[in-house]
Motif scaffolding. Structure first.
Motif, mmCIF file in Angstrom:
data_model
loop_
_atom_site.group_PDB
_atom_site.id
_atom_site.type_symbol
_atom_site.label_atom_id
_atom_site.label_comp_id
_atom_site.label_asym_id
_atom_site.label_seq_id
_atom_site.Cartn_x
_atom_site.Cartn_y
_atom_site.Cartn_z
ATOM 1 N N ARG A 101 0.468 4.307 -3.035
ATOM 2 C CA ARG A 101 0.549 5.354 -2.475
ATOM 3 C C ARG A 101 1.796 6.534 -3.164
ATOM 4 N NH1 ARG A 101 -2.399 3.792 1.373
ATOM 5 N NH2 ARG A 101 -0.189 3.467 2.750
ATOM 6 N N ASP A 134 0.826 -1.123 -0.114
ATOM 7 C CA ASP A 134 -0.195 -0.117 0.464
ATOM 8 C C ASP A 134 0.390 1.573 -0.140
ATOM 9 O OD1 ASP A 134 -2.472 -1.193 -0.053
ATOM 10 O OD2 ASP A 134 -2.671 -1.349 2.411
ATOM 11 N N ASP A 135 2.049 1.367 0.562
ATOM 12 C CA ASP A 135 2.611 2.688 0.641
ATOM 13 C C ASP A 135 3.456 2.308 -0.653
ATOM 14 O OD1 ASP A 135 1.916 2.522 3.238
ATOM 15 O OD2 ASP A 135 3.693 1.810 4.601
#
Length: 140
Positions: free
Chosen positions: A117, A113-114
């Motif tokens: 993003r 997810d990081d």
């Protein structure tokens, strides 16, 4: 083998003749199983793969087909995000393989997810499966 590029009979006869002269101990016919850098690249259909195998194996008896996924295990340096980026620099990974890799590294999905993003990793669909690729390499 790439559909419409080198899966026609003349191309396959040429490959077979070349390999017959080289006489390798083992030769492989492979198809794209991961998202390619060029979205126009697609694997040939099953009939074309069977035709290719028949043509080439007539001159190269040690021929093997590489038509399935072959996820392996990967090492860990202690930084799962950097490790994942290093693997993705070499080839896209199926979502399931990413999950297994993160589990082996003792990390959670938040690593992915990081990276998504931050714009470093992108999720793409290829042949009905979800893959992760480096954002700069997502040609599909």
């Amino acid at each position: 083998l790439v559909a419409g590029m080198n899966d026609d009979e003349a191309s396959l006869e040429g490959v077979a003749s070349f390999l017959e002269k080289v006489a390798p101990r083992r030769a492989y016919l492979a198809i794209p199983t991961r998202p390619p850098a060029d979205a126009r690249v697609h694997p040939p259909d099953d009939d074309a793969i069977a035709r290719a195998y028949a043509i080439v194996s007539a001159k190269v008896p040690s021929l093997a087909l590489l038509t399935g996924s072959d996820e392996g295990s990967f090492g860990h340096t202690g930084d799962p995000g950097d490790d994942l980026l290093g693997i993705l620099a070499v080839h896209p990974m199926r979502a399931e393989a990413v999950e297994l890799f993160l589990g082996d590294a003792g990390a959670g999905w938040s690593v992915v997810d990081d990276l998504v993003r931050a714009g470093r990793v992108k999720k793409v669909e290829y042949r009905g499966e979800e893959f992760f690729v480096l954002a700069a390499q997502s040609g599909v």
